[in-house]
Motif scaffolding. Structure first.
Motif, PDB file in Angstrom:
ATOM      1  N   ASN A   1      41.947  52.258  59.491  1.00 15.71           N
ATOM      2  CA  ASN A   1      42.546  51.029  58.838  1.00 15.71           C
ATOM      3  C   ASN A   1      41.843  49.737  59.207  1.00 15.71           C
ATOM      4  N   LEU A   2      41.920  48.819  58.236  1.00 19.48           N
ATOM      5  CA  LEU A   2      41.208  47.661  58.741  1.00 19.48           C
ATOM      6  C   LEU A   2      42.325  46.398  58.141  1.00 19.48           C
ATOM      7  N   GLN A   3      42.397  45.464  59.126  1.00 28.44           N
ATOM      8  CA  GLN A   3      43.218  44.272  58.739  1.00 28.44           C
ATOM      9  C   GLN A   3      42.490  42.879  58.999  1.00 28.44           C
ATOM     10  N   ALA A   4      42.426  42.133  58.167  1.00 25.89           N
ATOM     11  CA  ALA A   4      41.480  40.883  58.443  1.00 25.89           C
ATOM     12  C   ALA A   4      42.159  39.709  57.446  1.00 25.89           C
ATOM     13  N   MET A   5      41.886  38.422  57.955  1.00 22.73           N
ATOM     14  CA  MET A   5      42.025  37.408  57.286  1.00 22.73           C
ATOM     15  C   MET A   5      40.932  36.782  56.561  1.00 22.73           C
ATOM     16  N   ASP A   6      41.101  35.932  55.598  1.00 20.01           N
ATOM     17  CA  ASP A   6      39.627  35.495  55.144  1.00 20.01           C
ATOM     18  C   ASP A   6      39.544  34.120  55.954  1.00 20.01           C
ATOM     19  N   SER A   7      38.348  33.370  55.919  1.00 17.49           N
ATOM     20  CA  SER A   7      37.951  32.405  56.874  1.00 17.49           C
ATOM     21  C   SER A   7      39.016  31.269  56.669  1.00 17.49           C
ATOM     22  N   SER A   8      39.731  30.857  55.564  1.00 19.67           N
ATOM     23  CA  SER A   8      40.826  29.939  55.486  1.00 19.67           C
ATOM     24  C   SER A   8      42.293  30.133  55.963  1.00 19.67           C
ATOM     25  N   HIS A   9      42.464  31.499  56.449  1.00 21.59           N
ATOM     26  CA  HIS A   9      43.757  31.898  56.651  1.00 21.59           C
ATOM     27  C   HIS A   9      44.689  31.883  55.593  1.00 21.59           C
ATOM     28  N   VAL A  10      44.409  32.072  54.502  1.00 25.42           N
ATOM     29  CA  VAL A  10      45.178  31.964  53.331  1.00 25.42           C
ATOM     30  C   VAL A  10      45.831  33.265  52.776  1.00 25.42           C
ATOM     31  N   SER A  11      44.705  34.237  52.828  1.00 20.83           N
ATOM     32  CA  SER A  11      44.957  35.698  52.410  1.00 20.83           C
ATOM     33  C   SER A  11      44.663  36.437  53.368  1.00 20.83           C
ATOM     34  N   LEU A  12      45.217  37.634  53.502  1.00 19.46           N
ATOM     35  CA  LEU A  12      45.132  38.988  54.276  1.00 19.46           C
ATOM     36  C   LEU A  12      44.788  40.216  53.627  1.00 19.46           C
ATOM     37  N   VAL A  13      43.749  41.001  54.013  1.00 19.23           N
ATOM     38  CA  VAL A  13      43.444  42.067  53.564  1.00 19.23           C
ATOM     39  C   VAL A  13      43.625  43.315  54.357  1.00 19.23           C
ATOM     40  N   SER A  14      44.529  44.336  53.820  1.00 19.73           N
ATOM     41  CA  SER A  14      44.816  45.619  54.731  1.00 19.73           C
ATOM     42  C   SER A  14      44.386  46.737  53.995  1.00 19.73           C
ATOM     43  N   LEU A  15      43.424  47.551  54.604  1.00 17.81           N
ATOM     44  CA  LEU A  15      42.847  48.830  54.137  1.00 17.81           C
ATOM     45  C   LEU A  15      43.262  49.957  54.805  1.00 17.81           C
TER      46      LEU A  15
ATOM     47  N   ASP B   1      59.256  32.599  48.728  1.00 18.97           N
ATOM     48  CA  ASP B   1      58.676  31.864  50.001  1.00 18.97           C
ATOM     49  C   ASP B   1      58.157  32.471  50.898  1.00 18.97           C
ATOM     50  N   VAL B   2      57.549  34.002  50.423  1.00 20.75           N
ATOM     51  CA  VAL B   2      56.854  34.949  51.094  1.00 20.75           C
ATOM     52  C   VAL B   2      55.642  35.210  50.437  1.00 20.75           C
ATOM     53  N   PRO B   3      54.633  35.694  51.363  1.00 16.51           N
ATOM     54  CA  PRO B   3      53.344  36.046  50.478  1.00 16.51           C
ATOM     55  C   PRO B   3      53.597  37.122  49.353  1.00 16.51           C
ATOM     56  N   ILE B   4      52.771  37.056  48.343  1.00 15.07           N
ATOM     57  CA  ILE B   4      52.727  37.815  47.322  1.00 15.07           C
ATOM     58  C   ILE B   4      51.886  39.202  47.763  1.00 15.07           C
ATOM     59  N   VAL B   5      52.025  40.369  47.454  1.00 10.12           N
ATOM     60  CA  VAL B   5      51.478  41.627  47.662  1.00 10.12           C
ATOM     61  C   VAL B   5      50.990  42.290  46.672  1.00 10.12           C
ATOM     62  N   ILE B   6      49.783  42.437  46.374  1.00 10.19           N
ATOM     63  CA  ILE B   6      48.896  43.057  45.404  1.00 10.19           C
ATOM     64  C   ILE B   6      48.132  44.353  45.981  1.00 10.19           C
ATOM     65  N   ALA B   7      48.812  45.696  45.464  1.00 10.25           N
ATOM     66  CA  ALA B   7      48.180  46.791  45.950  1.00 10.25           C
ATOM     67  C   ALA B   7      47.618  47.529  44.754  1.00 10.25           C
ATOM     68  N   TYR B   8      46.721  48.377  45.629  1.00 11.83           N
ATOM     69  CA  TYR B   8      45.861  49.266  44.846  1.00 11.83           C
ATOM     70  C   TYR B   8      45.842  50.719  45.551  1.00 11.83           C
ATOM     71  N   HIS B   9      46.619  51.596  44.942  1.00  9.64           N
ATOM     72  CA  HIS B   9      46.738  52.907  45.827  1.00  9.64           C
ATOM     73  C   HIS B   9      45.586  53.863  45.348  1.00  9.64           C
ATOM     74  N   ILE B  10      45.157  54.698  46.240  1.00  5.05           N
ATOM     75  CA  ILE B  10      43.853  55.603  46.126  1.00  5.05           C
ATOM     76  C   ILE B  10      44.724  56.842  46.301  1.00  5.05           C
ATOM     77  N   GLY B  11      44.237  57.822  44.978  1.00 10.64           N
ATOM     78  CA  GLY B  11      44.816  59.172  44.982  1.00 10.64           C
ATOM     79  C   GLY B  11      45.889  59.205  44.386  1.00 10.64           C
TER      80      GLY B  11
END
Length: 301
Positions: A74-88, A270-280
């Motif tokens: 798994n990988l969790q990281a924010m972009d440089s501006s700390h606006v978005s987060l990626v979770s793999l 008032d919370v972040p949106i989650v956009i998820a792509y599922h594998i499998g």
């Protein structure tokens, strides 16, 4: 009789025979032999899947720590501006072979990783290997008929990144729709402005944009009974919600479209949106998932 160690095993010293070459001088230490134990190894049948995953992340996150354990990667990281987060998240079920002797963190430059993955063929398998205290990630591509094997090494990095804990969140609204349609809507909205409003009511989900050129609105009505499953729009909603988001980031997220025919969009006020792509599995996490979190734009009025 004196005894010497050869590769760590005790052996008796014999008198050299004229018909055999003499053994090394027992008083001289044997040559140093270095052993590196591979403590992580994973094989994915389709290198193209890993290529799509990294391509969908590398423009948001340059350097990231991939955490490897016995349950997967798994990988969790924010972009440089700390606006978005990626979770793999990649579960062991996704791999043909997976072995991890102990938890390890692989610090990787994702654009460089993507360059190496482009060297693979469409039907190649890919094997990732990391040695105990090694400095490189070994990447091996093997063609379907095993007539071609390509081996690469990517230098690992020490990345000082905070461990991100994503809190469990119940979302009032969940939209399941075609990932290609979502990509098209974001692309069309970008022509007119830089902020997209996503609103959900009983009538459907509405995407709106207002810019210097004009305005645009696209509404999708809930329709789960279409002939093609990927084209169905499913909406589960507890209360109406409408939030504004930066189209630039939504555009980055849609680069994951080739991974899955469906996209899951989760929203609450008032919370972040989650956009998820599922594998499998198109609508469940299955063997893995790639999720993006984006904070809504706050009305400055």
């Amino acid at each position: 009789a004196p005894r010497a160690r050869l590769f760590g095993a005790p052996r008796a010293i014999r008198t050299p025979s004229p018909t055999r070459p003499p053994l090394a001088d027992p008083r001289r230490p044997p040559p140093q032999t270095h052993y590196f134990s591979t403590m992580f190894e994973a094989t994915l049948n389709k290198a193209s899947t890993l290529k799509k995953l990294i391509d969908a992340i590398k423009d948001l996150v340059t350097d990231g720590n991939i955490e490897v354990s016995e349950t997967g990667m798994n990988l969790q990281a924010m972009d440089s501006s700390h606006v978005s987060l990626v979770s793999l998240v990649l579960h062991t079920d996704m791999f043909e072979h997976f072995r991890c002797d102990r938890a390890v963190t692989l610090g990787i430059n994702l654009p460089n990783f993507a360059k190496i993955l482009k060297c693979s063929g469409n039907d190649d398998s890919v094997t990732l290997k990391a040695q105990d205290d090694g400095e490189n990630l070994s990447i091996v591509f093997e063609s379907e008929g095993q007539e071609r094997v390509s081996e690469f090494e990517l230098k690992l990095m020490d990345i000082d990144a905070e461990s991100l804990g994503i809190p469990d969140q119940e979302y009032n609204t969940t939209i399941k729709m075609s990932s290609a349609e979502f990509q098209r809507i974001v692309r069309d909205m970008t022509v007119l402005g830089d902020t997209c409003s996503i609103g959900c009511t009983k009538e459907g989900v509405k995407f709106s944009v207002h810019g210097d050129l004009g305005a645009g609105h696209i509404t999708l009505r809930s329709n789960a009974s279409v002939d093609k499953e990927d084209e169905a729009v499913e909406i589960q909603m507890e209360e109406p919600v409408e939030l504004n988001f930066a189209l630039r980031y939504l555009g980055f997220f849609t680069r994951a479209t080739p991974l899955c025919g469906r996209v899951n969009i989760s929203m609450s006020p008032d919370v972040p949106i989650v956009i998820a792509y599922h594998i499998g599995d198109k609508d469940a996490e299955g063997a893995g998932s790639l999720s993006y979190y984006l904070a809504p734009k706050i009305d400055e009025e």
